[in-house]
Design an enzyme around this catalytic site. Sequence first.
Site, mmCIF file in Angstrom:
data_model
loop_
_atom_site.group_PDB
_atom_site.id
_atom_site.type_symbol
_atom_site.label_atom_id
_atom_site.label_comp_id
_atom_site.label_asym_id
_atom_site.label_seq_id
_atom_site.Cartn_x
_atom_site.Cartn_y
_atom_site.Cartn_z
ATOM 1 N N GLU A 1 -59.866 152.800 -82.624
ATOM 2 C CA GLU A 1 -59.849 151.884 -81.485
ATOM 3 C C GLU A 1 -59.578 152.604 -80.160
ATOM 4 O OE1 GLU A 1 -57.584 148.347 -82.538
ATOM 5 O OE2 GLU A 1 -58.844 148.003 -84.290
ATOM 6 N N GLU B 1 -63.276 148.540 -90.094
ATOM 7 C CA GLU B 1 -61.939 147.995 -90.362
ATOM 8 C C GLU B 1 -62.051 146.511 -90.093
ATOM 9 O OE1 GLU B 1 -58.391 149.775 -88.303
ATOM 10 O OE2 GLU B 1 -57.935 147.670 -87.920
#
Length: 554
Positions: free
Chosen positions: A229, A348
Amino acid sequence: MISLVAILVVSVQLWPARGSHDVADHDAFGTGVRSLEVDLSVDLSRIVREVDERFLSVAIDASLVAEEKFMYMLGSPKLRTLAKALSPSYLRFGGTRQDFMVFNPEKYLMRSHGCDQQKPGSSAGPEDSCKKMELPTLLEARLKKQWIQQQALLRKEDLQMKYRRRVKFTEYSVDLLTSFANCTDMDLIFGLNALLRTSDNIWNSSNARSLIKYCESKQYRISWELGNEPNSYEKKAGVRVSGSQLGEDFVNLREILQDSKLYHNTGLYGPDISQPRDHRKDLLQGFLTTGSQAINACTWHHYYVNGREATLADFISPQVLDSLGLKISEVLESVHLVSPGMRSWLGESSSAYGGGAEGLSDAFAAGFMWLDKLGLAAKMGLDVVIRQVLIGSGTYHLVDDNLDPLPDYWLSLLYKRLVGPEVLMVERLLLAGLQNPRRKVRVYLHCANRNRGYSKGAVTLMAMNLAARPSRLTLPALLSPSTVEAFVLQSDQPNEAGLYSRSVMLNEKLLQMLDDQTLPELKGNILPPADHLSLPGFSLAFFVFTEAEAAACQ
Ligand SMILES: *[C@@H]1O[C@H](CO)[C@@H](O)[C@H](O)[C@H]1NC(C)=O
Ligand SMILES: *[C@@H]1O[C@H](CO)[C@@H](O)[C@H](O)[C@H]1NC(C)=O
């Protein structure tokens, strides 16, 4: 007042459309409850998409290594039994803390815990070395207890977004992780730290190189990621990294891998950004512009809702489930614009971000989001979906604090056994209208899993009912002549309260491991050919049409 009620009743009864009228299904339920009647149409002649055979994959959150002794839990025979049953699968090791981890070779930090008797490796065969890495029962019990406290600590860090810099991990953690992957037949993906940067804000690969060198010396089969991220690096670490720089960092990593005999052909996946929107979209496009030739698949993350605000209603809302479809189209469009033909993964993914929704993400209710995500992602062309998490802090795990399987584990296991990689088209005959109650019945169709002995031409219908009342699925003529193996999952508790349960029944029998190394037999109910199927309220089901003779599944 009375007239208002009358109007409401009339308008509800007006909803039913052609081919999908309400009927009282006395046969199946004997209660006279009105069931939702849904007509299905299918195309068995062609495959719409084909996904990776590891489509349903799982993650271990990197927070497990925040204190290295917890990596020993990967030696639990129970956890290994559960994981192995999900293979073939990728096993991603990554998450927020991967960008705060530093490999620190030649230091066994765990000696003080009395765990160092069983050094892995040596010349033993793979079977022996798997046995050797198993965690003794007493130690497992102790670790599980401590893990509960550790999770509370980790959650606090997550809430405050305050992460300890440079959490060190040793060769021993790498050995435990690769042993876990190897002994469970999973393909390990290791997430490297992208926040190790030079003063010019270029990735400093020095630590990754020493890790890769160690793994190569051990001949560990691993594929790689770099960074987690990156769109929130500023919030997490006060560092801003542009997409194009990140792409160049990936090119750098690819060059390092290419220089290695063992890894020159290995997988590299990224950039693992959160759901692309606003500036994240620019980050994705910038990344692909410079980095797409370095990667084998473009990864992004998806959660439906914020775990701190989510309610039960979100978990059974057709609108919430549909929101994933919009996201997938957006991302695929962005990716295809810059890198046509690039594969795309949910690198994810789970129900609710922020560690999950307490009391929901680990309960029966979570299954609707999970199965719908699997169905929709495959249908729309994503290759792999990595479930956050097999084990890790938060409440979206597949096993509980005692390492016993939660409802989503059983759902995943059935999916693995019954569903093949080929996606077929199935549609509900619905008239328009977002409020149409039939939207609460959702269906997906694949070829049945040939690796589990289903014969050529067999198909598996996944169906879920988000409504309290039962549904009656009317089958098309192509399916009705076939015998059906039915696997219906329901909570062990009735009604809405059951959605909060952490136990699940398969065909009305509670699912439990027989012992730490033995899963129960998952048996379907054999149903004779019929023109309809019954789907109880709040249920998730797999119907295998063993004699469908689908041309697409030969
Ligand atoms: C596990 O190790 C064995 C031998 O050491 C190797 O042949 C096999 O490919 C490995 N499996 C995985 C999934 O890495
Ligand atoms: C990269 O990291 C290593 C190890 O921490 C350090 O010795 C080296 O000076 C760093 N290089 C740059 C260019 O920052």
